[in-house]
Design a protein around this motif. Structure first.
Motif, PDB file in Angstrom:
ATOM      1  N   UNK A 178      -2.061 -27.748  -2.034  1.00  0.00           N
ATOM      2  CA  UNK A 178      -0.709 -27.326  -1.980  1.00  0.00           C
ATOM      3  C   UNK A 178       0.109 -27.618  -3.313  1.00  0.00           C
ATOM      4  N   UNK A 179      -0.342 -29.054  -3.718  1.00  0.00           N
ATOM      5  CA  UNK A 179       0.427 -29.555  -4.963  1.00  0.00           C
ATOM      6  C   UNK A 179      -0.099 -28.662  -6.207  1.00  0.00           C
ATOM      7  N   UNK A 180      -1.451 -28.213  -6.175  1.00  0.00           N
ATOM      8  CA  UNK A 180      -1.756 -27.304  -7.287  1.00  0.00           C
ATOM      9  C   UNK A 180      -1.178 -25.907  -7.310  1.00  0.00           C
ATOM     10  N   UNK A 184       1.200 -24.455 -10.109  1.00  0.00           N
ATOM     11  CA  UNK A 184       0.949 -23.191 -10.708  1.00  0.00           C
ATOM     12  C   UNK A 184       2.255 -22.195 -10.434  1.00  0.00           C
ATOM     13  N   UNK A 185       2.982 -22.403  -9.401  1.00  0.00           N
ATOM     14  CA  UNK A 185       4.041 -21.485  -9.055  1.00  0.00           C
ATOM     15  C   UNK A 185       5.258 -22.127 -10.062  1.00  0.00           C
ATOM     16  N   UNK A 188       4.427 -20.721 -13.416  1.00  0.00           N
ATOM     17  CA  UNK A 188       5.040 -19.445 -13.392  1.00  0.00           C
ATOM     18  C   UNK A 188       6.541 -19.223 -13.719  1.00  0.00           C
ATOM     19  N   UNK A 189       7.144 -20.109 -12.735  1.00  0.00           N
ATOM     20  CA  UNK A 189       8.544 -20.010 -12.805  1.00  0.00           C
ATOM     21  C   UNK A 189       9.203 -20.215 -14.544  1.00  0.00           C
ATOM     22  N   UNK A 190       8.539 -21.452 -14.885  1.00  0.00           N
ATOM     23  CA  UNK A 190       8.944 -21.745 -16.168  1.00  0.00           C
ATOM     24  C   UNK A 190       8.727 -20.764 -17.170  1.00  0.00           C
ATOM     25  N   UNK A 191       7.516 -20.026 -17.194  1.00  0.00           N
ATOM     26  CA  UNK A 191       7.176 -18.972 -18.087  1.00  0.00           C
ATOM     27  C   UNK A 191       8.176 -18.037 -17.855  1.00  0.00           C
TER      28      UNK A 191
END
Length: 630
Positions: A178-180, A184-185, A188-191
C-alpha cells in the motif's frame, strides 16, 4: 494415523517412484526475489524467535517454490537441521524432499503439521514442522513461515505461533505494498502537477505551503525548495482578494489579480478552491494561477479574434488594384504601423486581414476596434482596458483591445474619431511599447502592430488641430491606398461573377445577369464601392426567383442610369452633356447624403436651379439614396 491430505501426498510420491533417501538439493545462491523476501521477513523472524523465548525452536522461512531462504533459532536445533539436510537454499518441494509441512502448506494454501514418520523422506523424520503460508494481495502464495523442532519435542502451540507470524508478515507485506502504491500515486500526482500548464499551490489547513509546482514558482519569482512548508501569506504575499478567500474558506472563481513579486507585480488569473474530505473536514485550499495572456488567448478563441481573409480572397486584376496589392505585400513583410486609405466600402478590413495573415504575426490575434462606433466615455476602457478593485470581486478588471492584440495586430477603424487625450495615450503606447490600464499604475509591456484606417482626410484634421501630426507620422510608417471601385475597370465584372457565385451557392441556385443589367452595373459610379455592390446583388437575388436578372431587378437609381445597348453608336453632343450633368447631380447628392442644400453647394448652383435640373432629368431625392451604402 495419517490425515487424508498426508495420505494423498504419500501416494503421489509413491506413484512417481520417488526414493525415500534421495539427496536433498538446492540452488547455489539467493536470487533477487529471495533476497527481497528475506529483507521483508527478517524482522518478523526475529520477533517470532524472541516471542518463543525458549530453546528447541528454529524459525524457517521458505519462498513460494518451497526453497529454504533462512533459518534462525536454537543453535543445537540448527545443528540437527543441518544433519537432516535442511539448510538455506535447500529445496523442500515434494518432488525433491517428499511429503513435508512446508510443501503441503503452499500446495493446500493452509497451515499444516508434519511430525516424525509423517515425512516421506528419511532425513526429515527426526524433525517436526509447523508451517503457515502467507500470500500476496492478489491471493497468490508468497512463502511459508514454519517452526522446526525435534520430533519428540513437538509443541502443541507451534502451529498457532506459525500462523500468527505468517499473518503478521502478510500484514507487513500488505502495508508495504500500500505504501509503494501510495508513493507511486504521489509520484504520478507530482508529475501531473509539473506537467500542468497552470501554476498550482496547495495550502494546508494551517496556511502552510504543502505543494507548489515549478510553473507557479516561476510566475511568482520564487524557487520550489525555498517556499515548500513555509507560511503561504508570509512567503508569497497574496493579493487581498486571495487572502480574504483563504481566510473565509470560500471559493474564488477565476479573477484577474495583481500579485506582488520581487520585481514589481504580475498580472495573473487566479482561482482558489477549498478542499474537504468526505467528512467535510477542511484539508486546505487549492490555488491555481495563469498568466493573463492565457485568458486573452481564450477570449480570442471565444470571440473569434482572428483574420479570415488572405490575399487569395481579394478579387482584382486592374492596374490600380495590382499596384495596391503589390504595396500590401511589401507592407506584410514590414513591422511598422500601417495606414490604409480609401473610400467607405472598398474593403480596407479585408486587406488588413490579408496583410496580417501574410505577415510574421499570422499566428497572433487580429483584434478590431471601430473608434467611431464606441461612445466617447467608454473608448478609453475599450482601447486601454480597466483595472479592477483588488478588494472587491464585483469590480473586475478587463484588458483593452491593445492588450488583447498582444503579439498580433490591432485594427483601428476610423482612427480620426479618437479624442485628443486618447491620441496622446496611443502615441506613447506605440513609442514606449508599454501602456497602463485606466485607473492603474501597473505598466504592461505590449508587442502590437497597428493597422489604422480613417474615414476622412487626416491631413486636414492635423491642419485644423484635431489630430496629432506625430501620431499620423507614426501610423503612416507604411501606407496603402485602395482605389474606389469606379477606378478599377473590368474588376467589376470579376467581382460580379465572384459574388453571384457565392450568393448563388448560399441560396442553392445559379443566377446570371442579362447584358443590359450588367451594363447598368458597369456605368453606375458605386459610391459605396464593393460593399454596395455586394448588397445590391444580394437584394436582387433575394427578391427574385429568376435565374437571369434583368434591369427590373436592379434598384431604380442604377437601372435608370444605364444607356441602352442598342442606342446610336455616336450620341449627340447635347446628349453627352445631359448624361454628364445628370451624373454630376447624382454624385453630389449621394456625397451630401441627400441634403439638397449641401448638394447645390457642391455643384456651385442655387437650390432652385438644382430643383429645375432634377425635374428636367427626372430625378427625385430618393435617387440619391437608392443603392447607396454609407
Amino acid at each position: 494415523m495419517m490425515t487424508p491430505l498426508l495420505r494423498h501426498a504419500w501416494q503421489r510420491c509413491l506413484a512417481r517412484g520417488q526414493a525415500v533417501d534421495q539427496p536433498l538439493t538446492g540452488q547455489a545462491a539467493l536470487d533477487a526475489h529471495q533476497q527481497h523476501l528475506l529483507a521483508l521477513a527478517r524482522s518478523s523472524i526475529e520477533d517470532l524467535y524472541q516471542l518463543i523465548e525458549r530453546p528447541g525452536f528454529v524459525v524457517l522461512l521458505a519462498d513460494a517454490s518451497a526453497c529454504v531462504v533462512e533459518l534462525a533459532g536454537d543453535p543445537g536445533l540448527l545443528e540437527l537441521a543441518l544433519q537432516c539436510g535442511v539448510r538455506p537454499l535447500v529445496q523442500l518441494e515434494e518432488s525433491v524432499a517428499g511429503t513435508n509441512a512446508v510443501d503441503l502448506a503452499l500446495r493446500e494454501a493452509q497451515p499444516l503439521w508434519t511430525v516424525g514418520d509423517e515425512h516421506y523422506h528419511l532425513s526429515l523424520r527426526p524433525l517436526a514442522l509447523a508451517a503457515a503460508p502467507f500470500f500476496r494481495a492478489e491471493g497468490d502464495p508468497m512463502g511459508v513461515i514454519a517452526l522446526l523442532m525435534a520430533a519428540p519435542d513437538a509443541h502443541p502451540y507451534a502451529l498457532g505461533m506459525a500462523i500468527a507470524a505468517a499473518q503478521a508478515l502478510q500484514n507487513q507485506l500488505r502495508a508495504e505494498q500500500l505504501l509503494a502504491e501510495a508513493n507511486d500515486q504521489l509520484a504520478e500526482l507530482y508529475a501531473a502537477l509539473e506537467a500542468m500548464s497552470e501554476g498550482v499551490i496547495f495550502v494546508g489547513p494551517n496556511e502552510e505551503i504543502r505543494r507548489i509546482n515549478s510553473h507557479a514558482a516561476g510566475l511568482l519569482g520564487v524557487s520550489v525548495r525555498s517556499v515548500a512548508g513555509r507560511p503561504f501569506v508570509t512567503v508569497l504575499n497574496p493579493p487581498p482578494l486571495v487572502y480574504q478567500a483563504l481566510q473565509e474558506g470560500s471559493e474564488l472563481v477565476e479573477q484577474e489579480v495583481l500579485w506582488p513579486v520581487r520585481k514589481g507585480v504580475n498580472g495573473l488569473v487566479c482561482a482558489l478552491r477549498p478542499v474537504h474530505d468526505y467528512g467535510r473536514r477542511y484539508l486546505g485550499a487549492l490555488v491555481t494561477l495563469r498568466p493573463t495572456q492565457s485568458l486573452h488567448r481564450l477570449v480570442h478563441r471565444v470571440v473569434g479574434a482572428e483574420a479570415r481573409f488572405t490575399f487569395r480572397d481579394i478579387i482584382g486584376q486592374s492596374p490600380a488594384m495590382l499596384a495596391t496589392l503589390h504595396q500590401a505585400h511589401l507592407a506584410a513583410n514590414g513591422s511598422g504601423s500601417m495606414l490604409l486609405r480609401g473610400e467607405a466600402g472598398v474593403g480596407k478590413e479585408v486587406l488588413a486581414q490579408a496583410i496580417h495573415n501574410a505577415s510574421a504575426r499570422a499566428d497572433g490575434p487580429f483584434v478590431g476596434l471601430n473608434c467611431a462606433a464606441v461612445p466617447r466615455p467608454l473608448l478609453a476602457g475599450e482601447l486601454f482596458g480597466v483595472e479592477g478593485d483588488p478588494l472587491d470581486a464585483r469590480h473586475q478588471g478587463r484588458p483593452g483591445k491593445i492588450e488583447l492584440a498582444q503579439a498580433g495586430v490591432l485594427y483601428l477603424e476610423d482612427v480620426d474619431a479618437l479624442p485628443m487625450e486618447l491620441q496622446t495615450g496611443l502615441l506613447r503606447a506605440i513609442e514606449m511599447r508599454r501602456m497602463m490600464r485606466s485607473g492603474s499604475v501597473r505598466v504592461v509591456p505590449i508587442d502590437v502592430r497597428i493597422i489604422a484606417t480613417a474615414g476622412s482626410d487626416l491631413e486636414r484634421h492635423v491642419y485644423e488641430g484635431r489630430f496629432r501630426a506625430d501620431l499620423l507620422a507614426r501610423l503612416s510608417t507604411l501606407e496603402v491606398v485602395i482605389p474606389p471601385l469606379r477606378e478599377r475597370g473590368d474588376d467589376l465584372l470579376l467581382l460580379v461573377t465572384h459574388l453571384l457565385g457565392l450568393l448563388g451557392e448560399r441560396l442553392g441556385r445559379q443566377v446570371a445577369l442579362e447584358p443590359e443589367a450588367l451594363h447598368a452595373l458597369q456605368v453606375y459610379p458605386w459610391p459605396g464601392n464593393v460593399r454596395e455592390l455586394e448588397l445590391v446583388l444580394e437584394r436582387a437575388l433575394s427578391s427574385s426567383e429568376k435565374s437571369v436578372l434583368t434591369l427590373d431587378d436592379l434598384p431604380p437609381g442604377i437601372a435608370r442610369g444605364a444607356m441602352p445597348l442598342d442606342g446610336p453608336p455616336i450620341a449627340r453632343l447635347d446628349e453627352h452633356n445631359r448624361f454628364t450633368e445628370r451624373d454630376a447631380i447624382l454624385r453630389a447628392g449621394r456625397q451630401a447624403s441627400g441634403h439638397l442644400g449641401r448638394t447645390a453647394a457642391l455643384l456651385g448652383i442655387s437650390r432652385a436651379t438644382l430643383w429645375r435640373k432634377m425635374t428636367r432629368y427626372g430625378l427625385a431625392r430618393d435617387d440619391f439614396w437608392t443603392g447607396f451604402v454609407k
